[in-house]
Motif scaffolding. Structure first.
Motif, short mmCIF file in Angstrom:
data_model
loop_
_atom_site.label_atom_id
_atom_site.label_comp_id
_atom_site.label_asym_id
_atom_site.label_seq_id
_atom_site.Cartn_x
_atom_site.Cartn_y
_atom_site.Cartn_z
N TRP A 3 -6.68 2.98 3.53
CA TRP A 3 -8.11 2.65 3.56
C TRP A 3 -8.98 3.89 3.40
N ILE A 4 -8.52 4.99 3.93
CA ILE A 4 -9.26 6.25 3.74
C ILE A 4 -9.30 6.61 2.26
N LEU A 5 -8.17 6.43 1.59
CA LEU A 5 -8.11 6.73 0.16
C LEU A 5 -9.02 5.81 -0.63
N VAL A 6 -9.05 4.53 -0.27
CA VAL A 6 -9.94 3.59 -0.97
C VAL A 6 -11.40 3.97 -0.76
N LEU A 7 -11.76 4.32 0.48
CA LEU A 7 -13.15 4.72 0.76
C LEU A 7 -13.52 5.99 0.00
N LEU A 8 -12.62 6.96 -0.03
CA LEU A 8 -12.89 8.18 -0.80
C LEU A 8 -12.98 7.90 -2.29
N SER A 42 -11.89 9.32 -8.56
CA SER A 42 -11.87 7.96 -8.06
C SER A 42 -10.59 7.23 -8.46
N PHE A 43 -10.21 7.33 -9.72
CA PHE A 43 -8.99 6.67 -10.18
C PHE A 43 -7.74 7.25 -9.53
N VAL A 44 -7.71 8.56 -9.37
CA VAL A 44 -6.56 9.21 -8.74
C VAL A 44 -6.40 8.74 -7.29
N LEU A 45 -7.51 8.71 -6.56
CA LEU A 45 -7.46 8.28 -5.16
C LEU A 45 -7.12 6.79 -5.04
N LEU A 46 -7.68 5.98 -5.93
CA LEU A 46 -7.34 4.56 -5.90
C LEU A 46 -5.86 4.35 -6.17
N TYR A 47 -5.34 5.04 -7.16
CA TYR A 47 -3.92 4.94 -7.47
C TYR A 47 -3.06 5.36 -6.28
N ALA A 48 -3.45 6.41 -5.59
CA ALA A 48 -2.70 6.87 -4.42
C ALA A 48 -2.73 5.83 -3.30
N SER A 49 -3.83 5.08 -3.20
CA SER A 49 -3.94 4.07 -2.14
C SER A 49 -2.94 2.93 -2.34
N PHE A 50 -2.47 2.73 -3.56
CA PHE A 50 -1.51 1.66 -3.82
C PHE A 50 -0.17 1.89 -3.13
N ASN A 51 0.10 3.12 -2.70
CA ASN A 51 1.32 3.40 -1.94
C ASN A 51 1.26 2.81 -0.53
N GLN A 54 -1.83 -3.31 -0.74
CA GLN A 54 -1.61 -4.18 -1.88
C GLN A 54 -2.64 -3.84 -2.95
N LEU A 55 -2.18 -3.81 -4.19
CA LEU A 55 -3.06 -3.47 -5.31
C LEU A 55 -4.26 -4.40 -5.36
N SER A 56 -4.05 -5.69 -5.21
CA SER A 56 -5.15 -6.65 -5.35
C SER A 56 -6.23 -6.43 -4.31
N ILE A 57 -5.87 -6.12 -3.10
CA ILE A 57 -6.86 -5.91 -2.04
C ILE A 57 -7.54 -4.55 -2.20
N ALA A 58 -6.77 -3.51 -2.44
CA ALA A 58 -7.35 -2.17 -2.59
C ALA A 58 -8.33 -2.14 -3.76
N TYR A 59 -7.96 -2.76 -4.87
CA TYR A 59 -8.81 -2.75 -6.05
C TYR A 59 -10.11 -3.50 -5.80
#
Length: 104
Positions: A3-8, A42-51, A54-59
């Protein structure tokens, strides 16, 4: 951590939107770097959040925060319209994102 990664990532997307606005008004290297750097990070951090998430929720959360944030930044700092329809739409996005998160 996810969630920190998604917020960032969402914050970086908002920086990219501001950079895009500046770059559209004055094409110089500083504005280009803010624009590309914000969206790239933004894309790099979003991609890292997928680890972690779930992709659908994070996106969806990333898109929702980025959209609401970009609209609010443009209303507050750049004088865009703040009519009732826009405010209701922002609230609808927040409710929708919260609802998707609640049922996941």
């Amino acid at each position: 951590m996810g969630w920190i990664l998604v917020l960032l990532a969402a914050f970086s997307e908002i920086v990219g939107v501001v950079g895009l606005r500046f770059y559209s008004q004055e094409k110089n290297i500083r504005n280009l770097l803010i624009y590309l750097g914000g969206f790239g990070l933004s894309f790099v951090l979003l991609y890292a959040s997928f680890n972690y998430l779930q992709l659908s929720i994070a996106y969806v959360v990333w898109v929702g925060i980025g959209t609401v944030g970009a609209v609010l930044v443009n209303i507050i700092f750049f004088g865009e319209s703040k009519n009732l329809t826009r405010i209701i739409s922002i609230i609808a996005i927040i409710i929708g994102v919260a609802g998707l998160k609640a049922v996941s």
